[in-house]
Design a protein around this motif. Structure first.
Motif, PDB file in Angstrom:
ATOM      1  N   UNK A 194       0.914  -1.204   0.151  1.00 38.97           N
ATOM      2  CA  UNK A 194       0.016  -0.087  -0.099  1.00 38.97           C
ATOM      3  C   UNK A 194       0.982   1.205  -0.057  1.00 38.97           C
ATOM      4  N   UNK A 195       1.944   1.227   0.796  1.00 40.18           N
ATOM      5  CA  UNK A 195       2.845   2.361   0.718  1.00 40.18           C
ATOM      6  C   UNK A 195       3.420   2.870  -0.546  1.00 40.18           C
ATOM      7  N   UNK A 196       3.971   1.724  -1.223  1.00 35.58           N
ATOM      8  CA  UNK A 196       4.543   1.743  -2.429  1.00 35.58           C
ATOM      9  C   UNK A 196       3.245   2.310  -3.492  1.00 35.58           C
ATOM     10  N   UNK A 197       2.353   1.664  -3.469  1.00 35.04           N
ATOM     11  CA  UNK A 197       1.142   2.182  -4.453  1.00 35.04           C
ATOM     12  C   UNK A 197       1.153   3.682  -4.150  1.00 35.04           C
ATOM     13  N   UNK A 198       0.930   4.047  -2.833  1.00 35.69           N
ATOM     14  CA  UNK A 198       0.619   5.401  -2.412  1.00 35.69           C
ATOM     15  C   UNK A 198       1.973   6.390  -3.162  1.00 35.69           C
ATOM     16  N   UNK A 199       3.194   5.839  -3.013  1.00 32.97           N
ATOM     17  CA  UNK A 199       4.180   6.650  -3.604  1.00 32.97           C
ATOM     18  C   UNK A 199       4.049   6.742  -5.057  1.00 32.97           C
ATOM     19  N   UNK A 200       3.723   5.681  -5.602  1.00 34.75           N
ATOM     20  CA  UNK A 200       3.830   5.715  -7.304  1.00 34.75           C
ATOM     21  C   UNK A 200       2.590   6.667  -7.716  1.00 34.75           C
ATOM     22  N   UNK A 201       1.586   6.625  -7.145  1.00 34.16           N
ATOM     23  CA  UNK A 201       0.516   7.503  -7.310  1.00 34.16           C
ATOM     24  C   UNK A 201       0.953   8.955  -7.124  1.00 34.16           C
ATOM     25  N   UNK A 202       1.544   9.172  -6.050  1.00 34.63           N
ATOM     26  CA  UNK A 202       1.993  10.511  -5.849  1.00 34.63           C
ATOM     27  C   UNK A 202       3.101  10.894  -6.914  1.00 34.63           C
ATOM     28  N   UNK A 203       3.803   9.953  -7.499  1.00 29.87           N
ATOM     29  CA  UNK A 203       4.790  10.422  -8.430  1.00 29.87           C
ATOM     30  C   UNK A 203       4.221  10.754  -9.695  1.00 29.87           C
ATOM     31  N   UNK A 204       2.888   9.888  -9.979  1.00 30.54           N
ATOM     32  CA  UNK A 204       2.251  10.095 -11.016  1.00 30.54           C
ATOM     33  C   UNK A 204       1.650  11.570 -11.131  1.00 30.54           C
ATOM     34  N   UNK A 205       0.957  11.844  -9.871  1.00 30.18           N
ATOM     35  CA  UNK A 205       0.318  13.069  -9.873  1.00 30.18           C
ATOM     36  C   UNK A 205       1.567  14.150 -10.045  1.00 30.18           C
ATOM     37  N   UNK A 206       2.579  14.131  -9.540  1.00 30.81           N
ATOM     38  CA  UNK A 206       3.620  15.292  -9.671  1.00 30.81           C
ATOM     39  C   UNK A 206       4.096  15.173 -11.183  1.00 30.81           C
ATOM     40  N   UNK A 207       4.135  13.952 -11.902  1.00 29.76           N
ATOM     41  CA  UNK A 207       4.579  13.991 -13.522  1.00 29.76           C
ATOM     42  C   UNK A 207       3.499  14.779 -14.022  1.00 29.76           C
ATOM     43  N   UNK A 208       2.132  14.583 -14.019  1.00 28.36           N
ATOM     44  CA  UNK A 208       1.280  15.000 -14.696  1.00 28.36           C
ATOM     45  C   UNK A 208       1.282  16.647 -14.449  1.00 28.36           C
ATOM     46  N   UNK A 209       1.628  16.810 -13.230  1.00 24.35           N
ATOM     47  CA  UNK A 209       1.836  18.333 -12.827  1.00 24.35           C
ATOM     48  C   UNK A 209       2.705  19.112 -13.691  1.00 24.35           C
TER      49      UNK A 209
ATOM     50  N   UNK B  37       4.635  20.236  -0.692  1.00 27.01           N
ATOM     51  CA  UNK B  37       4.159  19.400   0.356  1.00 27.01           C
ATOM     52  C   UNK B  37       4.150  17.788   0.054  1.00 27.01           C
ATOM     53  N   UNK B  38       4.086  17.703  -1.373  1.00 25.35           N
ATOM     54  CA  UNK B  38       3.991  16.358  -1.755  1.00 25.35           C
ATOM     55  C   UNK B  38       5.102  15.555  -1.986  1.00 25.35           C
ATOM     56  N   UNK B  39       6.097  16.573  -2.420  1.00 27.54           N
ATOM     57  CA  UNK B  39       7.500  16.073  -2.543  1.00 27.54           C
ATOM     58  C   UNK B  39       8.137  15.663  -1.078  1.00 27.54           C
ATOM     59  N   UNK B  40       7.828  16.524   0.015  1.00 23.00           N
ATOM     60  CA  UNK B  40       8.373  16.283   0.991  1.00 23.00           C
ATOM     61  C   UNK B  40       7.555  14.882   1.749  1.00 23.00           C
ATOM     62  N   UNK B  41       6.330  14.726   1.487  1.00 16.43           N
ATOM     63  CA  UNK B  41       5.515  13.621   1.743  1.00 16.43           C
ATOM     64  C   UNK B  41       6.067  12.436   1.088  1.00 16.43           C
ATOM     65  N   UNK B  42       6.375  12.482  -0.341  1.00 20.01           N
ATOM     66  CA  UNK B  42       7.126  11.340  -0.890  1.00 20.01           C
ATOM     67  C   UNK B  42       8.494  10.901  -0.283  1.00 20.01           C
TER      68      UNK B  42
END
Lengths: 252, 111, 558
Positions: free
Chosen positions: A118-133, A194-199
């Motif tokens: 779950x933590x890995x999925x969360x991280x990957x989704x966070x990275x996906x968000x940032x790359x779209x951004x 904030x997301x980068x810190x979170x990642x």
């Protein structure tokens, strides 16, 4: 503050016994009970989120003021953002929040592999968000829509020339699109920071979760981080309609 | 002694029983959140005049509340935590309303 | 009740036989690293004590230079732009690096766990981090100073700070941004500690008032400081990239900056003064040997000040072109915030009434506080009324007003607290006579410095100028003379407190016969504070309980 909470080193265990407490490895000597420690930690996290509300609050206030002052500019500028990417990103964030929540459950249930997954999925989704951004930011960069000396208003004074179905703005109002874009970059930029810190914290959590630190009844770091991660999601839930969806129905 | 302790525990507004939410419950919340996102997006494409902004912010607030209550477990937290969240929202509203009271009454009628 | 105790506290019962405990928090470990990596709240408090003292004297040096420049009407000591840098540095250092962290960082850190009967603050590592963050902010401020200074005034007023100045605005803004995080961390730590770490029996209404006022100040730190952080980030971005949020040429609004800035900076005044009020409550109760009159009212007035403090910020902006309707509302709210402050002053006065008062040094500082804070508070009401404000704002009247509140209030309380808890912190007494002399010198010097400034301001002398018309010279000379006396008054404690570390009389655990939990353990306290967690089985400020306890101790020993 959590880094030494869960040392599994035998020396620490021994020190715990000397103090005459229940000798759970994560238990800090100045707390009477583990429950007191857990509640103190989560209360501290909530207070931190309180400061975050006020931190973003200042920018929301600026947004509210300028949106009322320069509504036409805000509408046109907002319409240049991609609703599709915005909506996808919203869903990505909600999904990552869901995964994080399940991760907390996995930690409570002491299921190590599910927690890590779950933590890995969360991280990957966070990275996906940032790359779209990043894609969105890059587009704005190419269009000279980043506020500052290179800001270009021609798309708003002459939308037809760019193939955009919008009424042209008078130059002084078109200039105000810069205010919108500034707020857009400041708010989403702060959010992304904030997301980068979170990642970063997520990576640390994953490495510890793999060691099994959080699957033996000690879930506070995962739980408190989840609060932070959900808070970032909640901020985005406001940014999305306020920045992307000001006025999407045709003006004519 | 044990009775007394449990009793004090329940009465104390600073404590709450620890409760674990199941993935199924999270899944319901997740579906609701996605549905509301779709709704907010769809509503923006319908001309509701001034109500567009109200609907958008209203849905965002609903989503935020659901997220805080269930994903962040605020619903199962002590009154102290709920008060903390309330304080944050309250102070934010104070900042916004009192600042806007200046701007709105400065050029009376132009808003 | 007070006669039951009979003796005044001057007789210091156990002092002749008092010995320092073998092991205490200071000699528990040795070496620089044992201090720099400590998680003990008492050691962190001492780290704060050294650093705030350092910054206080730097800020004080700038105050001295300002007063020296103003000795003569012409700008002859320094050029006008250097003068601007002087008062900016004075303001930044004194507010963000001294007044905001002074009492919470030193006394709050040291005493909050002791007073609630806990072994430490809730987050010891966060506490240490807050000191490092503070030092980082302080270093950056000094860097801004050394690199050439900054001349915006401590308020970073836009568009001056964003468009017109060529000094180190961004460095200074980042320094304050960082320092702000230190105070957020301290605030979070205090709130959680007070909620979660109280010993058995320590209910909210058995907490010393020091804790109530720190709780209220911590609320302000947590809720206000992030807004300052946002604002400073926006100023830095505006200056770096010209993004236009505060730039009228690009559609921004400089007044939005003022709103955001004062949303923090007005409550910041209460961050500075509320902990001081907590100190005064403790000292006055101890040296009157009476429970604080109207304990509940004083406790709730702290929270009321914290709450109302957020509703009045616009009174800093009355002449800046805000709406007159909204100014009316804010003016009224400003008057209201005077009420809880007055409640405190009246309750302290009633505590004194019929108490067995003794005039120890902390008490003298507290009397100074009460007088000066009352003057400062009442002139604040002048400034809060719309008509007067137009005449008085941006003059020396404002300067005198906030120095009465923050220096006459905050600094006096800090010194009162340092003297009062010095025996507890170091295990030794300060010399009594010279410290009384210092307290009186400070009081006289303070009044001589700032009372003339009320007159100057009323006559219309604007603040922040290096030069002034010659007819104002007499009052300015008086003020500078007063500043000299004041500087002398502040140097004295530094000298004799340092002296007392080695040569002071051994204090014993409770030299003042005070009732707080912190006085019932050895001085200096052991690292773990309490060998067993205490149980608060009596009301707060219960001097009869203390007398009985002392009597029993004597019989068991005998």
């Amino acid at each position: 503050m959590d880094s030494a909470l869960a040392t599994t080193d035998p020396a620490d265990l021994h020190a715990g016994q000397e103090h005459g407490h229940v000798s759970l490895p994560q238990h800090r000597h100045h707390f009477e009970t583990v429950e007191q420690q857990r509640e103190a930690g989560s209360f501290g996290m909530w207070l931190f989120l309180l400061t975050e509300i006020m931190f973003f609050g200042g920018m929301f206030l600026a947004y509210l003021l300028y949106r009322n002052w320069y509504y036409p500019a805000f509408v046109v500028a907002s319409n240049q953002l991609s609703v599709r990417i915005g909506t996808i990103n919203t869903m990505v964030l909600i999904t990552s929040g869901f995964c994080m929540a399940v991760g907390v459950w996995a930690a409570e249930m002491r299921r190590r592999s599910l927690l890590v997954a779950m933590l890995v999925t969360t991280t990957l989704l966070g990275v996906l968000f940032l790359s779209l951004k990043y894609g969105e930011y890059h587009e704005k960069y190419e269009l000279h829509h980043i506020p500052g000396n290179n800001f270009n208003i021609s798309m708003f004074t002459n939308p037809a020339g760019y193939g955009i179905k919008e009424a042209p703005l008078p130059p002084d109002m078109a200039q105000k699109t810069q205010v919108f874009f500034f707020l857009y970059f400041a708010m989403t930029g702060m959010h992304a920071l904030h997301m980068i810190i979170g990642l970063g914290i997520l990576c640390w959590l994953i490495s510890r979760a793999r060691r099994g630190d959080f699957s033996a009844g000690y879930v506070a770091p995962v739980e408190n981080f989840a609060l932070y991660w959900h808070f970032i999601d909640v901020v985005w839930l406001f940014l999305y309609p306020l920045l992307y969806l000001i006025n999407r129905h045709p003006m004519h | 002694m044990t009775d007394q302790a449990t009793h004090a525990h329940l009465d104390n507004p600073e404590h709450a029983q620890h409760r674990i939410v199941t993935p199924l419950q999270y899944f319901f919340v997740y579906i609701i959140m996605l549905a509301l996102t779709g709704l907010t997006c769809a509503a923006a494409f319908v001309d509701l005049k001034w109500a567009n902004a109200v609907v958008a912010v209203g849905i965002a607030c609903t989503q935020a509340t659901i997220g805080a209550l269930f994903f962040m477990h605020a619903a199962f937290q002590s009154r102290l935590i709920k008060l903390t969240i309330g304080a944050g929202v309250f102070m934010f509203l104070v900042m916004v309303t009192m600042t806007m009271s200046d701007y709105m009454s400065r050029s009376w009628g132009m808003w | 009740m007070s006669t039951a105790i009979g003796n005044t506290i001057v007789s210091l019962p156990d002092q002749s036989t008092a010995r320092l405990p073998k092991r205490h928090y200071i000699n528990n470990e040795y070496g620089l690293l044992s201090w720099l990596l400590t998680e003990d709240h008492k050691r962190i408090a001492l780290l704060y004590l050294f650093s705030v003292t350092f910054f206080f004297f730097i800020g004080g040096a700038f105050a001295g230079l300002i007063r020296l420049e103003l000795l003569t009407p012409q700008p002859d000591l320094v050029a006008a732009d250097t003068y601007n840098k002087f008062f900016t540095m004075h303001g930044l250092i004194m507010i963000f690096l001294f007044l905001v962290p002074s009492i919470p960082g030193v006394l709050g850190n040291f005493l909050i766990p002791l007073m609630i009967g806990a072994k430490d603050l809730a987050f010891p590592k966060l506490n240490l981090l807050s000191w490092y963050v503070y030092m980082a902010g302080g270093t950056l401020t000094l860097a801004a100073l050394v690199l050439g200074g900054v001349d915006t005034g401590w308020t970073f007023t836009t568009p001056l700070s964003t468009h017109y100045l060529n000094t180190h605005v961004i460095t200074a803004a980042m320094a304050i941004f960082i320092t702000g995080f230190s105070s957020i961390l301290t605030g979070i730590n205090f709130i959680v500690t007070i909620h979660r770490m109280r010993c058995p029996g320590m209910t909210w209404f058995r907490m010393p008032l020091f804790l109530w006022s720190h709780y209220a100040a911590s609320l302000l730190m947590v809720l206000g400081t992030p807004v300052l952080a946002t604002t400073l980030v926006l100023v830095a971005l505006e200056r770096l990239f010209g993004i236009g949020i505060f730039d009228p040429a690009k559609g921004g609004d400089p007044l939005l900056f003022q709103h955001l800035f004062w949303f923090y900076s007005h409550p910041a005044v209460y961050i500075m003064i509320l902990p001081g009020m907590g100190v005064v409550s403790e000292v006055i109760s101890t040296f009157s040997r009476k429970r604080i009159f109207g304990y509940t009212a004083v406790a709730f007035s702290s929270v009321a000040i914290a709450l109302f403090g957020f509703f009045v910020w616009e009174h800093h902006m009355f002449i800046m072109g805000v709406s007159s309707y909204s100014a009316l509302v804010f003016s009224l709210l400003t008057m209201l915030v005077a009420v809880p402050s007055a409640i405190k002053i009246f309750n302290w006065a009633f505590t004194l009434q019929k108490g067995s008062i003794t005039f120890e040094t902390p008490m003298l500082y507290c009397f100074g506080f009460m007088g000066l804070f009352t003057i400062g508070g009442l002139t604040g009401v002048f400034l809060g009324s719309l008509g007067m404000d137009i005449h008085l704002t941006e003059t020396y009247f404002v300067v005198a007003h906030f120095h009465f509140v923050m220096v006459g209030g905050g600094l006096m309380a800090f010194l009162a607290g340092i003297h009062f808890w010095w025996p507890k912190m170091t295990g030794r007494m300060y010399p009594e006579t010279i410290s009384k002399l210092a307290a009186v010198t400070t009081f006289i010097g303070f009044n001589l410095t700032f009372l003339p400034q009320f007159v100057l301001g009323y006559l219309g002398l604007p603040r922040r100028y290096a030069a002034y018309p010659p007819e104002f010279q007499v009052l300015n000379v008086l003020s500078t003379a007063g500043a000299t006396v004041l500087g002398f008054g502040y140097m004295l404690p530094l000298l004799y407190l340092a002296w007392s570390l080695k040569y002071g009389a051994i204090a014993g655990s409770n030299p003042w016969q005070a009732t707080g939990l912190e006085w019932q353990i050895a001085s200096p306290p052991p690292t773990e504070n309490f060998t067993e967690i205490p149980i608060m089985d009596h009301e707060v400020y219960d001097y009869e309980w203390l007398a009985n306890k002392t009597k029993k101790e004597v019989t068991t020993v005998g």
